[in-house]
Design a protein around this motif. Structure first.
Motif, PDB file in Angstrom:
ATOM      1  N   ASN A  45      10.151  -8.934  -2.538  1.00  0.00           N
ATOM      2  CA  ASN A  45       9.773  -9.539  -1.261  1.00  0.00           C
ATOM      3  C   ASN A  45      10.605 -10.779  -0.949  1.00  0.00           C
ATOM      4  O   ASN A  45      10.087 -11.800  -0.507  1.00  0.00           O
ATOM      5  CB  ASN A  45       8.284  -9.861  -1.230  1.00  0.00           C
ATOM      6  CG  ASN A  45       7.429  -8.615  -1.225  1.00  0.00           C
ATOM      7  OD1 ASN A  45       7.905  -7.524  -0.924  1.00  0.00           O
ATOM      8  ND2 ASN A  45       6.177  -8.756  -1.573  1.00  0.00           N
ATOM      9  N   TYR A  92      15.095  -8.909   3.731  1.00  0.00           N
ATOM     10  CA  TYR A  92      13.643  -8.801   3.573  1.00  0.00           C
ATOM     11  C   TYR A  92      12.941  -9.018   4.908  1.00  0.00           C
ATOM     12  O   TYR A  92      12.091  -8.222   5.315  1.00  0.00           O
ATOM     13  CB  TYR A  92      13.149  -9.803   2.535  1.00  0.00           C
ATOM     14  CG  TYR A  92      11.648  -9.932   2.505  1.00  0.00           C
ATOM     15  CD1 TYR A  92      10.861  -8.891   2.031  1.00  0.00           C
ATOM     16  CD2 TYR A  92      11.013 -11.079   2.961  1.00  0.00           C
ATOM     17  CE1 TYR A  92       9.476  -8.986   2.010  1.00  0.00           C
ATOM     18  CE2 TYR A  92       9.644 -11.191   2.947  1.00  0.00           C
ATOM     19  CZ  TYR A  92       8.876 -10.142   2.473  1.00  0.00           C
ATOM     20  OH  TYR A  92       7.518 -10.243   2.455  1.00  0.00           O
ATOM     21  N   LYS A 150      10.390  -6.220   6.536  1.00  0.00           N
ATOM     22  CA  LYS A 150       9.019  -6.406   6.035  1.00  0.00           C
ATOM     23  C   LYS A 150       7.938  -5.920   6.979  1.00  0.00           C
ATOM     24  O   LYS A 150       6.864  -5.497   6.530  1.00  0.00           O
ATOM     25  CB  LYS A 150       8.776  -7.849   5.624  1.00  0.00           C
ATOM     26  CG  LYS A 150       8.732  -8.826   6.761  1.00  0.00           C
ATOM     27  CD  LYS A 150       8.530 -10.246   6.238  1.00  0.00           C
ATOM     28  CE  LYS A 150       8.446 -11.227   7.378  1.00  0.00           C
ATOM     29  NZ  LYS A 150       8.247 -12.580   6.847  1.00  0.00           N
TER      30      LYS A 150
END
Length: 75
Positions: free
Chosen positions: A11, A66, A70
């Motif tokens: 993440n 990311y 996401k």
């Protein structure tokens, strides 16, 4: 990178740095995501995305990658 350093991010956050004695290859040995070589145990879960790059990304590029993806996973 050129020094065989592998950085693992989760993440967008750096979680682990390893130095390999040789580069990661995939022609001679299968790359296994969620399962160790010669192991019968497998990952009990899901992996949304896993990427290999042929160039070294800096930490800002990792965070950008990311952030760009996401929302696909409700993050």
């Amino acid at each position: 990178d050129a020094n065989n350093v592998v950085k693992m991010y989760n993440n967008g956050v750096l979680k682990r740095t390893l130095v390999n004695s040789s580069p990661i290859t995939y022609y001679n040995t299968p790359v296994r995501i969620g399962k160790a070589n010669f192991a019968t145990a497998t990952l009990s879960g899901m992996i949304g995305e896993f990427k290999f790059y042929t160039k070294t990304l800096d930490s800002n590029q990792i965070v950008q990658e990311y952030n760009d993806t996401k929302t696909r996973y409700g993050l």
